[in-house]
Scaffold this active site. Structure first.
Site, short mmCIF file in Angstrom:
data_model
loop_
_atom_site.label_atom_id
_atom_site.label_comp_id
_atom_site.label_asym_id
_atom_site.label_seq_id
_atom_site.Cartn_x
_atom_site.Cartn_y
_atom_site.Cartn_z
N SER A 188 0.79 -1.23 0.00
CA SER A 188 0.00 0.00 0.00
C SER A 188 0.83 1.28 0.00
O SER A 188 0.32 2.32 -0.38
CB SER A 188 -0.99 -0.01 1.15
OG SER A 188 -0.37 -0.35 2.35
N HIS A 216 -5.64 -3.82 -2.25
CA HIS A 216 -5.37 -2.86 -3.33
C HIS A 216 -5.23 -3.52 -4.70
O HIS A 216 -4.87 -2.86 -5.67
CB HIS A 216 -4.12 -2.04 -3.00
CG HIS A 216 -4.30 -1.17 -1.80
ND1 HIS A 216 -4.89 0.07 -1.86
CD2 HIS A 216 -4.01 -1.39 -0.49
CE1 HIS A 216 -4.95 0.59 -0.64
NE2 HIS A 216 -4.42 -0.28 0.20
N LYS A 248 -12.13 -0.30 -0.91
CA LYS A 248 -11.25 0.34 -1.91
C LYS A 248 -12.01 0.39 -3.26
O LYS A 248 -12.96 1.12 -3.36
CB LYS A 248 -9.94 -0.44 -2.04
CG LYS A 248 -9.38 -0.92 -0.71
CD LYS A 248 -8.53 0.10 -0.02
CE LYS A 248 -7.92 -0.46 1.24
NZ LYS A 248 -8.02 0.41 2.40
N1 PMP Z 1 -5.32 -4.43 4.27
C1 PMP Z 1 -4.79 -3.44 3.54
C2 PMP Z 1 -3.60 -3.72 2.68
C3 PMP Z 1 -5.35 -2.14 3.58
O1 PMP Z 1 -4.81 -1.14 2.88
C4 PMP Z 1 -6.49 -1.93 4.40
C5 PMP Z 1 -7.18 -0.56 4.46
N2 PMP Z 1 -6.38 0.49 4.83
C6 PMP Z 1 -6.99 -2.99 5.15
C7 PMP Z 1 -6.40 -4.22 5.05
C8 PMP Z 1 -8.17 -2.81 6.06
O2 PMP Z 1 -9.34 -2.78 5.34
P1 PMP Z 1 -10.66 -2.07 5.93
O3 PMP Z 1 -10.57 -0.62 5.57
O4 PMP Z 1 -11.78 -2.78 5.26
O5 PMP Z 1 -10.65 -2.29 7.41
#
Ligand code: PMP
Length: 400
Positions: A188, A216, A248
């Site tokens: 990310s 992502h 996302k």
């Molecule tokens: N895994 C990754 C790689 C993320 O970027 C995110 C969100 N920031 C999450 C998990 C968590 O997802 P959620 O927003 O649904 O809690």
């Protein structure tokens, strides 16, 4: 006599310590919808730091589905899934998601964070080993911390290191009961892709489970945006836990896993975050079903996202910016010092372009950056405006 202590003094002290180092979060309020052009604190801006890659958060079909579901089923599910919070909509979403991802079954959770924090500690326990990639998301790190399994971190996308860790694990006495390899699909902060095909090969040699967080990669990679498993032409016998989030590219909210029937039944009976937290509200579930419809029938959103990504990344690279390892719509512009990243972000904001700086501790101290997240609905004109602003500010700040 008890010790004289102030029960909450630390709240202010710890916050001030962060603020002094400029490490506190300053929140900016978005006053319009999450769209490529919106209003942030009274100012119209181009929004370049949203996970809403395809623009589905404001797609008319999703909005309509949410409205209709609110009218028919209300705005809350009223319970956790295991009591009375499993509505027909949840079952439909899981069927649709499994079919879309070409998996035997799927399960939805309230958030992606709750999948990682609730499922990992159930998959592995004392006597097991977690082999976790260096740059995994914080929710994976927390999930691993909640498990009593041993833990080894392998270096970022370093397959030799992963092989070495797995070889060493074979020599452990007593032998590990289970081994879980866990990785982000798309990283990310850097936008590079995990070599999942090679990870699967190593896992097969060592009888390890593979767990990928495709937050992502969904709506971005693979056939029609099916995600990283499709991107590498793998299947769910090889990638045992295919985890993701609707927050996302799907444009809504909610975590999920896809995999075998065995995995899904295990997960819902064992994850405490699933069992003890209320289910997704009906409008969100209906909008997410509509998001899958849109992905299946309107392939141009994913195509536009990639067209914009390729055009923009090449242009900023040609100007001399460092986009690191980016291979996806996550495009960092790495500038080094935190102060420079903050300056770059501020100057872009002055010119009506909103993108936040990413600094220590989210990335190493000398790797501060702004992280651009591409959007399918940005026009060529919008992108050229950003490129021009980056060129001028980049020269002014001596980044290029
Ligand atoms: N895994 C990754 C790689 C993320 O970027 C995110 C969100 N920031 C999450 C998990 C968590 O997802 P959620 O927003 O649904 O809690």
């Amino acid at each position: 006599m008890s010790v004289k202590r102030h029960p909450t003094k630390f709240l202010r002290e710890e916050y001030l310590a962060l603020a002094e180092q400029d490490l506190d979060w300053k929140l900016k309020t978005v006053e319009g919808p999450s769209k490529p052009i919106t209003v942030v604190e009274g100012k119209e801006v181009l929004l370049l730091c949203s996970n809403n890659y395809l623009g589905l958060a404001t797609h008319p079909k999703l909005i309509e589905a949410a409205i209709e579901a609110a009218k028919e089923y209300g705005v809350g599910s009223g319970a956790v899934r295991a009591i009375s919070g499993t509505m027909s909509l949840h079952m439909e979403l899981e069927r649709r998601l499994a079919r879309w991802k070409r998996a035997e079954a799927a399960l939805t959770y309230p958030t992606g964070f709750m999948v990682n924090s609730g499922l990992i500690p159930q998959l592995v326990d004392k006597g097991d080993l977690i082999v976790s990639e260096e740059l995994n998301h914080g929710s994976i790190i927390d999930g691993c911390r909640l498990s009593r399994a041993d833990r080894v971190i392998y270096r970022h996308t370093d397959m030799e290191h992963l092989a070495q860790v797995l070889d060493e694990a074979e020599r452990h006495k007593p032998p590990y009961r289970r081994i879980l390899i866990i990785t982000d699909g798309v990283f990310s902060m850097d936008g590079d892709i995990a070599p999942l095909d090679e990870i699967v090969k190593l896992a097969e040699e060592h009888g390890a489970m593979v767990y990928v967080d495709d937050a992502h990669g969904e709506g971005v990679l693979g056939e029609g945006g099916r995600g990283i498993v499709s991107h590498f032409h793998l299947n769910h016998d090889q990638v045992h836990v295919d985890m993701g989030t609707f927050s996302k590219a799907y444009g809504t909210v909610g975590g999920h896993i896809c995999g075998s029937e065995d995995l899904i039944r295990f997960a819902w009976n064992k994850s405490r975050t699933w069992l003890l937290s209320s289910s997704l509200p009906p409008p969100v579930v209906a909008a997410t079903i509509a998001a899958i419809d849109v992905l299946e029938t309107e392939p141009w959103h994913v195509r536009n996202l990639w067209k914009n990504t390729n055009y923009f990344r090449k242009a900023v690279q040609d100007l001399g910016f460092n986009t690191g390892r980016s291979q996806t719509p996550i495009i960092p512009i790495i500038v080094g010092e935190s102060s420079k990243a903050k300056k770059l972000s501020e100057k872009l904001y002055e010119r009506g372009i909103y993108v936040t700086p990413i600094v220590y501790p989210m990335v190493a101290r000398d790797q501060a950056r702004i992280r651009i997240q591409m959007h399918a609905q940005l026009t060529q004109e919008d992108l050229d405006r950003v490129i021009e602003a980056l060129e001028e500010i980049g020269r002014e700040l001596e980044i290029i």
